[in-house]
Design a protein around this motif. Sequence first.
Motif, PDB file in Angstrom:
ATOM      1  N   THR A  68      -2.489  -3.339  -3.057  1.00 51.39           N
ATOM      2  CA  THR A  68      -2.277  -3.742  -4.434  1.00 51.39           C
ATOM      3  C   THR A  68      -1.134  -4.747  -4.464  1.00 51.39           C
ATOM      4  OG1 THR A  68      -0.727  -1.928  -4.841  1.00 51.39           O
ATOM      5  CG2 THR A  68      -3.052  -1.535  -5.372  1.00 51.39           C
ATOM      6  N   LYS A  69      -0.959  -5.376  -5.610  1.00 50.33           N
ATOM      7  CA  LYS A  69       0.100  -6.370  -5.744  1.00 50.33           C
ATOM      8  C   LYS A  69       1.474  -5.711  -5.640  1.00 50.33           C
ATOM      9  CE  LYS A  69       1.712  -9.974  -8.874  1.00 50.33           C
ATOM     10  NZ  LYS A  69       1.475 -10.667 -10.155  1.00 50.33           N
ATOM     11  N   TYR A  70       2.369  -6.387  -4.942  1.00 53.91           N
ATOM     12  CA  TYR A  70       3.735  -5.895  -4.774  1.00 53.91           C
ATOM     13  C   TYR A  70       4.598  -6.255  -5.982  1.00 53.91           C
ATOM     14  CZ  TYR A  70       8.617  -6.115  -3.218  1.00 53.91           C
ATOM     15  OH  TYR A  70       9.968  -5.992  -3.126  1.00 53.91           O
ATOM     16  N   TYR A  71       5.380  -5.295  -6.435  1.00 52.08           N
ATOM     17  CA  TYR A  71       6.402  -5.538  -7.444  1.00 52.08           C
ATOM     18  C   TYR A  71       7.754  -5.104  -6.870  1.00 52.08           C
ATOM     19  CZ  TYR A  71       2.638  -6.160 -10.835  1.00 52.08           C
ATOM     20  OH  TYR A  71       1.524  -6.616 -11.498  1.00 52.08           O
ATOM     21  N   PRO A  72       8.837  -5.763  -7.277  1.00 51.81           N
ATOM     22  CA  PRO A  72      10.167  -5.357  -6.796  1.00 51.81           C
ATOM     23  C   PRO A  72      10.418  -3.887  -7.098  1.00 51.81           C
ATOM     24  CG  PRO A  72      10.281  -7.457  -7.943  1.00 51.81           C
ATOM     25  CD  PRO A  72       8.892  -6.930  -8.157  1.00 51.81           C
ATOM     26  N   ARG A  73      11.082  -3.231  -6.165  1.00 61.32           N
ATOM     27  CA  ARG A  73      11.321  -1.802  -6.306  1.00 61.32           C
ATOM     28  C   ARG A  73      12.793  -1.476  -6.367  1.00 61.32           C
ATOM     29  NH1 ARG A  73       8.397  -1.457  -1.214  1.00 61.32           N
ATOM     30  NH2 ARG A  73       9.869  -3.146  -0.889  1.00 61.32           N
ATOM     31  N   THR A  74      13.102  -0.317  -6.910  1.00 58.42           N
ATOM     32  CA  THR A  74      14.475   0.178  -6.937  1.00 58.42           C
ATOM     33  C   THR A  74      14.554   1.442  -6.086  1.00 58.42           C
ATOM     34  OG1 THR A  74      14.834  -0.678  -9.170  1.00 58.42           O
ATOM     35  CG2 THR A  74      16.360   1.004  -8.379  1.00 58.42           C
ATOM     36  N   TYR A  75      15.539   1.481  -5.182  1.00 60.45           N
ATOM     37  CA  TYR A  75      15.728   2.638  -4.324  1.00 60.45           C
ATOM     38  C   TYR A  75      17.175   3.125  -4.435  1.00 60.45           C
ATOM     39  CZ  TYR A  75      11.401   1.407  -1.824  1.00 60.45           C
ATOM     40  OH  TYR A  75      10.106   1.123  -1.501  1.00 60.45           O
ATOM     41  N   LYS A  76      17.400   4.344  -4.032  1.00 59.06           N
ATOM     42  CA  LYS A  76      18.755   4.800  -3.801  1.00 59.06           C
ATOM     43  C   LYS A  76      18.833   5.343  -2.382  1.00 59.06           C
ATOM     44  CE  LYS A  76      18.332   9.547  -5.637  1.00 59.06           C
ATOM     45  NZ  LYS A  76      18.858  10.504  -6.640  1.00 59.06           N
TER      46      LYS A  76
ATOM     47  N   ALA B 188       0.866  -1.184   0.000  1.00 57.12           N
ATOM     48  CA  ALA B 188       0.000   0.000   0.000  1.00 57.12           C
ATOM     49  C   ALA B 188       0.898   1.227   0.000  1.00 57.12           C
ATOM     50  CB  ALA B 188      -0.911   0.002   1.223  1.00 57.12           C
ATOM     51  N   ASN B 189       0.469   2.268  -0.724  1.00 58.30           N
ATOM     52  CA  ASN B 189       1.224   3.525  -0.786  1.00 58.30           C
ATOM     53  C   ASN B 189       2.649   3.297  -1.281  1.00 58.30           C
ATOM     54  OD1 ASN B 189      -1.032   4.866   0.460  1.00 58.30           O
ATOM     55  ND2 ASN B 189      -0.289   4.148   2.445  1.00 58.30           N
ATOM     56  N   GLN B 190       2.793   2.497  -2.318  1.00 59.54           N
ATOM     57  CA  GLN B 190       4.127   2.150  -2.784  1.00 59.54           C
ATOM     58  C   GLN B 190       4.934   3.385  -3.187  1.00 59.54           C
ATOM     59  OE1 GLN B 190       4.355  -0.606  -6.078  1.00 59.54           O
ATOM     60  NE2 GLN B 190       6.365  -1.330  -5.401  1.00 59.54           N
ATOM     61  N   GLY B 191       6.146   3.455  -2.656  1.00 58.55           N
ATOM     62  CA  GLY B 191       7.036   4.556  -2.967  1.00 58.55           C
ATOM     63  C   GLY B 191       6.801   5.803  -2.147  1.00 58.55           C
TER      64      GLY B 191
ATOM     65  N   ILE C  54      12.712   4.942  -6.490  1.00 58.48           N
ATOM     66  CA  ILE C  54      12.971   5.322  -7.873  1.00 58.48           C
ATOM     67  C   ILE C  54      11.919   4.738  -8.809  1.00 58.48           C
ATOM     68  CG2 ILE C  54      14.612   5.220  -9.790  1.00 58.48           C
ATOM     69  CD1 ILE C  54      16.840   5.001  -7.730  1.00 58.48           C
ATOM     70  N   SER C  55      11.789   3.415  -8.814  1.00 62.15           N
ATOM     71  CA  SER C  55      10.849   2.781  -9.740  1.00 62.15           C
ATOM     72  C   SER C  55      10.513   1.386  -9.266  1.00 62.15           C
ATOM     73  CB  SER C  55      11.453   2.700 -11.146  1.00 62.15           C
ATOM     74  OG  SER C  55      12.601   1.862 -11.134  1.00 62.15           O
ATOM     75  N   SER C  56       9.521   0.759  -9.898  1.00 62.58           N
ATOM     76  CA  SER C  56       9.170  -0.629  -9.591  1.00 62.58           C
ATOM     77  C   SER C  56       9.138  -1.422 -10.874  1.00 62.58           C
ATOM     78  CB  SER C  56       7.807  -0.714  -8.899  1.00 62.58           C
ATOM     79  OG  SER C  56       6.789  -0.277  -9.757  1.00 62.58           O
ATOM     80  N   SER C  57       9.482  -2.699 -10.768  1.00 64.99           N
ATOM     81  CA  SER C  57       9.439  -3.592 -11.914  1.00 64.99           C
ATOM     82  C   SER C  57       8.042  -4.150 -12.063  1.00 64.99           C
ATOM     83  CB  SER C  57      10.424  -4.756 -11.707  1.00 64.99           C
ATOM     84  OG  SER C  57      10.215  -5.751 -12.687  1.00 64.99           O
TER      85      SER C  57
END
Length: 218
Positions: free
Chosen positions: A190-198, A141-144, A208-211
């Motif tokens: 919602t469904k979780y997708y792998p994320r990219t962080y810095k 939830a609230n991704q990012g 940054i983004s999600s796959s």
Amino acid sequence: MKVILSLLLIFSTIFLSSCSSPITYNVRFDNVSFDKKNRVTVASAINLTDRTKISDLTSAIMALGKNIDKKEASFVAREAVLYPQYLANEYRLIGPPNSQNVLVNTGKREKGLCFHWAKDMTDQIVKGRTYKTLTLQRAVANQGKYFEHNVLTVAAKGKGIKDAIILDAWRNSATLLWMKTSEDPDYDWTKYYPRTYKLRSDGSREYISSSEKSNNQS
């Protein structure tokens, strides 16, 4: 630095947790261990509250669809209740949950954020196992965003997040919270997708983004 960390801990607890709660408290479970060979949580004794929760969650999982296997439902329910207790000891957990977050984010603890709970529960309950009547996958939830939250979910085989039950060990500091995703008053799942962080200079993470690659676990 110690003064700053203490102030951060107090601020987090007062403003992000219930004012009626103590500032911090240790969360320990002396009755649980983990059998690595058989990949099952071992409890020397299960109190009435946990026995009732396991039974009720088993029934709720079986009610998610027709022909759900009781052994699968009861295994998921038992591990969802007991394994977080083992993780609490491994995490050296303190409560309320936002207090643990402060310790993790300032390097005083290695784990204890919501995504640690979701990942470790997924690794134990889902990874390397085959469920013929259930679908288990992570939800977010609230991704990012600042108040992002992660959990493991369970649904009938082939069903998605909207028809699932959340298995949330973070919100009550290792005491499992479960409910249907559609009934959660705090989060829209919602469904979780792998994320990219810095990593920011202050140690926090910047999303940054999600796959969009599917990471279904079933």
